[in-house]
Design a protein around this motif. Structure first.
Motif, short mmCIF file in Angstrom:
data_model
loop_
_atom_site.label_atom_id
_atom_site.label_comp_id
_atom_site.label_asym_id
_atom_site.label_seq_id
_atom_site.Cartn_x
_atom_site.Cartn_y
_atom_site.Cartn_z
N SER A 1 -25.83 -3.75 11.66
CA SER A 1 -25.62 -4.06 13.18
C SER A 1 -24.31 -3.27 13.61
O SER A 1 -23.35 -3.12 12.68
CB SER A 1 -25.33 -5.52 13.13
N PHE B 1 -21.76 -2.02 17.24
CA PHE B 1 -21.68 -2.26 18.73
C PHE B 1 -21.48 -0.93 19.55
O PHE B 1 -20.69 0.06 19.02
CB PHE B 1 -20.23 -3.02 18.86
N THR C 1 -24.62 -5.31 21.30
CA THR C 1 -25.13 -5.50 19.86
C THR C 1 -26.14 -4.28 19.50
O THR C 1 -27.08 -4.61 20.13
CB THR C 1 -25.25 -7.07 19.44
N LEU D 1 -28.81 -3.37 16.72
CA LEU D 1 -29.31 -3.83 15.14
C LEU D 1 -30.03 -2.57 14.68
O LEU D 1 -30.98 -1.94 15.48
CB LEU D 1 -30.11 -4.86 15.14
N TYR E 1 -30.26 3.45 21.02
CA TYR E 1 -30.35 2.40 21.87
C TYR E 1 -30.49 2.78 23.41
O TYR E 1 -31.03 2.05 24.07
CB TYR E 1 -29.01 1.53 21.49
N ARG F 1 -31.99 -10.35 25.56
CA ARG F 1 -30.87 -10.87 26.54
C ARG F 1 -30.50 -12.55 25.94
O ARG F 1 -31.58 -13.18 25.98
CB ARG F 1 -31.11 -10.80 28.07
N GLN G 1 -28.72 -7.45 23.15
CA GLN G 1 -28.79 -6.84 21.67
C GLN G 1 -30.27 -5.91 21.96
O GLN G 1 -31.17 -6.35 22.47
CB GLN G 1 -29.17 -7.98 21.03
N THR H 1 -32.64 -3.32 19.19
CA THR H 1 -32.88 -3.16 17.80
C THR H 1 -33.42 -1.87 17.73
O THR H 1 -34.44 -1.57 18.44
CB THR H 1 -33.97 -4.21 16.98
#
Length: 994
Positions: free
Chosen positions: A692, A694, A733, A735, A787, A811, A817, A819
């Motif tokens: 993970s 940011f 975030t 991942l 992302y 959301r 977030q 992935t």
């Protein structure tokens, strides 16, 4: 066109001519019974079999082939001032000027972890380049979860005799990874005594010194031979403060009206000069805020205004700098330096601790190597052989850290005037240390100072086998090996729970104590100007930022069996065949620190374990057909190879290759090949543990939408509850995960190579000229979706949540977030030309040798998604993994007479222009001029002694500067392996044979 004319002129003169020599065929075998040779040379037969096996083929006795093989000798590397094989392999002569992960990448996230050095041929990535040691695979090694390539630090520098580079796909010969090409490092044999070798390289700046000492030994008898080495190498670190061009990273902006570089930079009111920033890594010039405090927003007419804030400013202020002279206003003791329309440039963004950061990371390496062979005089005059390699790398990198220290409302650590403020809601994820239900009153942005990452990487490879003769002149070779890579990586990281615990205090005597003393808690310091300025209690620093350690283990086991020999007679000679079988297993086990696995690292990526294994069985065959020889043509030879591969993880694959060489005369040859290659997903691409991180809140695609925004985006964001004008305050975030769960498969490629070699001889003048064209396409490539790509594909689509990619977007209210993972999507295309020339002739009682090598990229593009536009990357520096100057060249001249030789070389990197790619306006310049590096050296050599002195980067050429805001930079220069960050270096090398 000008660059092409320049390249043609250089090739024509050949008088300024590469840092290393280049040839198109392997050297002939040396008579094993000759007298001892000069120091540094060897008296070897190829593995005791009296026949050369050239890289790119398993058929012995081949000296020319369908593909070009460039050979770089030990003497070439010494004359060019390369202290290690790593330096040699990452030079322009091998990489064609493409970006490499070298010692300047210590502060970046790279495959293999910090301190590892890898090789990417043609700029297609380390996972598409195969490294061999004496024709056998070098297993991956390094630290952290993304171990998938050989670490060049593991190679035995002192024992390297020559390096052969095949810039062509060869999966049908060598299996997976050989898409861009193959590098075969061949060690010395037949040393027959003891040899001591010592080298040192001293940069003019007085830091970053390299030292290497080695003991080589060997002995042989009628039936046995032993060769080996023990080696120690150390490179001291070089810091940003050691070099002029990295002491002050500036924006290097233009003023938009014809001014030069830097004319449009912000002038720091504190110095009256262009403002210095931290490393501008593509996010602009704001650097990292330090010596600043965040407080609730007030208007500028209610507080004192700091230097650089427009006089009479009445807009919002929410960032303040300590100033004891301020005694009035809403915040006595502080002046406004941010908020509203105030430029971020006003804040302090360049802590002096940045100057201690590593420019070139330090390392200390130990290496032991041995090879041995023994003739049994049985089993077909068989020879038992073995090889052992063990290395340890202790590397380190120094960085600096910003600490965001959040004080809760009512905290006793705050001055009374600040205790009841409300700067932020505890529910917002950007305040990780807040006490539930209690708002944040103030946030201090502090220079936490320097910290050092360290790695210890141990690599061991042990292998051996038996080879001998079979009936009908066939030969067999059975081989087995095992490789171990064990690494640990340590860094002091701020732990979120410890920091939060230290901020929750009660009064104790004249000071404060932790409310919860579990684990020996040390109370945080009370907020003050000195604390904001970075003066922090050492016991508290050590408590909240202990060293945490992770471990990485990689294992590889190989079993192989090969048979080769003649099949039948053809007019040009014996048809030759090689067939074989190979079984290989790999496993990875990366265990990050426990605090990383449970997400307890403040503002730092968390990661879970990466564990997985795979195995492969392969059968292959290779055929050489000498159709004609010395009849009405000099030579006509056809070749073919095929390999069937079966991986446990994704299934089977078949690759093949056909080629040929046609020489109508002895001095003219045409060659070519066409084939397929593949790359199996590496273990970390399949099994990477959930990681993970940011991204900046401002990158939320649903942020700040208007009625003029993309209608699909507006509609889809609204469906997720995000309306027009929304501003994201929480970080995104991100991942990451491996691709095994999503059915990741191998990538495939096609590779076309066509070329010609001209080798006329005019009396004592020997010449060699070659031109080779290559065309390579990678399909179904393994890539990690970014992302931003996932967001755009999801929110800008008509289908929206019906798309599979939208399953990667979640959301939680407004919090976002995403992935990411490895998928089979990308496509890469590469096309270019390689020019080589070599001329040698007698001169004044000696011999002059001139070499020239120019690489010309014609086309390079990648598509991560089929809908992506095709953008040619040639002539551009995009980022640290995409740098493709249109031309690069290496040129050298060596004059040898009696025991002396003098060597001069130049390395050329063509100019680049990335302005159009980034849409640079009148205030940016993302272009670089032609870049030259020069080297000169002299060598004295006898049978017992060799001594070399020289200077690299003779004219102390610094990297070119560009504007910030587009790609990673070092100081004000692009982060690119083709530029020299060290400056002028003096080197010396000596070898003594006993």
């Amino acid at each position: 066109m000008e660059s092409l004319l320049g390249a043609t002129a250089l090739m024509g003169t050949l008088l300024l001519v590469p840092a290393v020599a280049s040839a198109q065929t392997a050297p002939a075998a040396t008579d094993a019974n000759q007298e001892p040779t000069a120091v540094g040379e060897t008296e070897s037969a190829e593995e005791g079999q009296d026949a050369i096996t050239v890289t790119g083929s398993r058929i012995r006795g081949r000296f020319t082939g369908a593909d070009p093989v460039t050979t770089i000798t030990r003497d070439d590397a010494t004359a060019a001032g390369y202290s290690t094989t790593t330096d040699l392999l990452q030079s322009n002569a091998v990489t064609n000027g493409t970006a490499q992960i070298n010692n300047a990448y210590g502060g970046f996230v790279t495959a293999g972890g910090p301190g590892a050095n890898t090789l990417s041929l043609r700029g297609l990535g380390t996972s598409r380049t195969l490294i061999l040691l004496n024709g056998r695979r070098m297993a991956p090694s390094g630290s952290r979860g993304a171990v998938g390539s050989a670490d060049l630090n593991s190679l035995p520098n002192a024992m390297v005799e020559r390096v052969e580079i095949l810039n062509a796909g060869s999966s049908s010969i060598y299996g997976s990874d050989a898409i861009a090409g193959v590098v075969n490092v061949i060690t010395r044999k037949g040393i027959n005594g003891i040899e001591l070798n010592a080298e040192t390289t001293s940069p003019q700046v007085g830091a970053g010194v390299q030292k290497r000492v080695a003991l080589m030994f060997g002995t042989k008898g009628e039936r046995f031979s032993v060769d080996g080495s023990l080696e120690y190498y150390k490179r001291d670190g070089l810091t940003l403060g050691d070099r002029d061009f990295t002491r002050c990273s500036t924006g290097q902006r233009l003023n938009g009206t014809g001014g030069g570089m830097g004319s449009g930079d912000f002038i720091d009111p504190a110095t009256g000069k262009p403002k210095c920033y931290g490393l501008a890594n593509g996010t602009g010039d704001n650097g990292v805020t330090v010596n600043t405090i965040g407080l609730p927003t007030v208007k500028g007419n209610m507080v004192a205004l700091g230097a650089g804030v427009p006089a009479g400013y009445t807009g919002d202020c929410n960032r303040f700098r300590p100033n004891p002279a301020v005694t009035t206003g809403a915040y006595p003791g502080y002046e406004c330096v941010g908020g509203g329309t105030i430029s971020l440039d006003v804040r302090d963004t360049f802590p002096k601790s940045i100057l201690n950061n590593s420019l070139i990371s330090g390392t200390e390496n130990y290496n032991a190597y041995a090879s041995a062979a023994y003739k049994l005089e049985a089993l077909g005059d068989a020879e038992v052989y073995g090889e052992f390699l063990a290395t340890r790398r202790n590397s380190s990198q120094t960085s600096n850290r910003q600490l965001s220290l959040d004080y809760n409302q009512g905290s006793l650590l705050l001055p009374a005037a600040l205790r009841n403020l409300n700067f932020g809601n505890c529910a917002v994820a950007s305040f990780p240390t807040c006490i539930a239900g209690t708002p944040i009153a103030a946030r201090a942005f502090i220079d936490f100072g320097n910290y050092t990452n360290t790695q210890t990487s141990d690599f061991v490879k042990a292998g051996g086998g038996i080879r001998g003769n079979l009936p009908a002149n066939f030969r067999y070779d059975a081989y087995a090996s095992k490789s171990w890579s064990d690494s640990s990586y340590t860094t002091p990281v701020v732990l979120t729970d410890r920091l939060a615990q230290s901020l929750d205090v009660v009064a104790s005597g004249s000071g404060f104590a932790c409310r919860n003393t579990t684990g020996g808690c040390v109370a945080a310091p009370a907020l003050s100007a000195s604390v904001i300025g970075g003066t922090l209690p050492s016991d508290w620093r050590n408590y909240i930022a202990p060293e945490v350690t992770g471990t990485t283990k990689f294992r590889e086991t190989t079993f192989a069996f090969n048979v080769d020999g003649p099949l039948f007679k053809l007019p040009g000679g014996d048809a030759q065949i090689a067939v074989g079988f190979e079984h290989r297993t790999q496993s990875i086990d990366d265990t990050p620190p426990n605090d990383s696995q449970r997400g307890n690292l403040l503002n730092t990526t968390s990661a879970t374990a990466t564990r997985g294994n795979d195995s492969v069985n392969e059968v292959y065959g290779e055929l050489e057909l000498p159709i004609l020889r010395d009849t009405f043509v000099h030579d006509l030879t056809l070749t073919g190879s095929a390999r069937y591969t079966d991986y446990r993880s994704y299934g089977s694959n078949t690759t093949w290759k056909v080629g040929g060489a046609f020489a109508p005369t002895k001095w003219l040859m045409f060659r070519g090949s066409y084939g397929t290659s593949f790359r199996a997903p590496q273990l970390f691409e399949q099994y990477l543990g959930a990681t993970s991180g940011f991204q900046n809140a401002a990158n939320d695609i649903c942020g700040n939408l208007t009625t003029a925004s993309n209608p699909n985006r507006v509609r889809n964001c609204a469906a997720d509850g995000i309306g027009l004008g929304f501003t994201q305050n929480a970080g995104i975030t991100v991942l990451q995960r491996g691709g095994a769960e999503s059915g990741l498969t191998s990538e495939t490629s096609t590779n076309l190579n066509l070329g010609g070699v001209l080798t006329p001889r005019f009396g004592d003048v020997q010449t060699s000229f070659s031109v080779d064209y290559y065309d390579l396409t990678v399909n179904n490539g393994v890539a990690q979706l970014g992302y931003a790509t996932i967001m755009a594909q999801c929110y800008d689509s008509v289908e929206f949540r019906a798309l599979a990619v939208c399953g990667l977007v979640k959301r939680n209210g407004t919090a976002l977030q995403i992935t990411t993972g490895y998928v089979n999507i990308s496509k890469s295309y590469l096309q270019g030309l390689d020019y080589n020339a070599r001329v040698s002739f007698p001169l004044a009682g000696g011999k002059m040798t001139l070499n020239g090598q120019v690489s010309h990229f014609l086309r390079r593009h990648s598509q991560q998604l089929p809908t992506d536009p095709i953008v040619d990357l040639i002539g551009k520096i995009i980022n640290n993994s995409n740098a493709f100057p249109r031309f690069t060249g290496t040129f050298d001249a060596t004059y040898a007479i009696d025991k002396f030789s003098v060597h001069y070389s130049a390395e050329w990197t063509d100019s680049t222009d990335t302005n159009a790619y980034y849409g640079a306006g009148p205030t940016y310049n993302f272009s670089t001029p032609d870049y030259w590096l020069h080297t000169i050296s002299a060598t004295y050599r006898t049978d017992q002694v060799r001594f070399t002195l020289g200077v690299r980067n003779l004219f102390d050429t610094e990297p070119p500067v560009t504007s910030s805001g587009a790609y990673n930079r070092v100081g004000s220069a692009p982060l690119y392996a083709g530029f020299d960050y060290v400056g002028r270096q003096f080197f010396a090398s000596t070898a003594v044979r006993f």
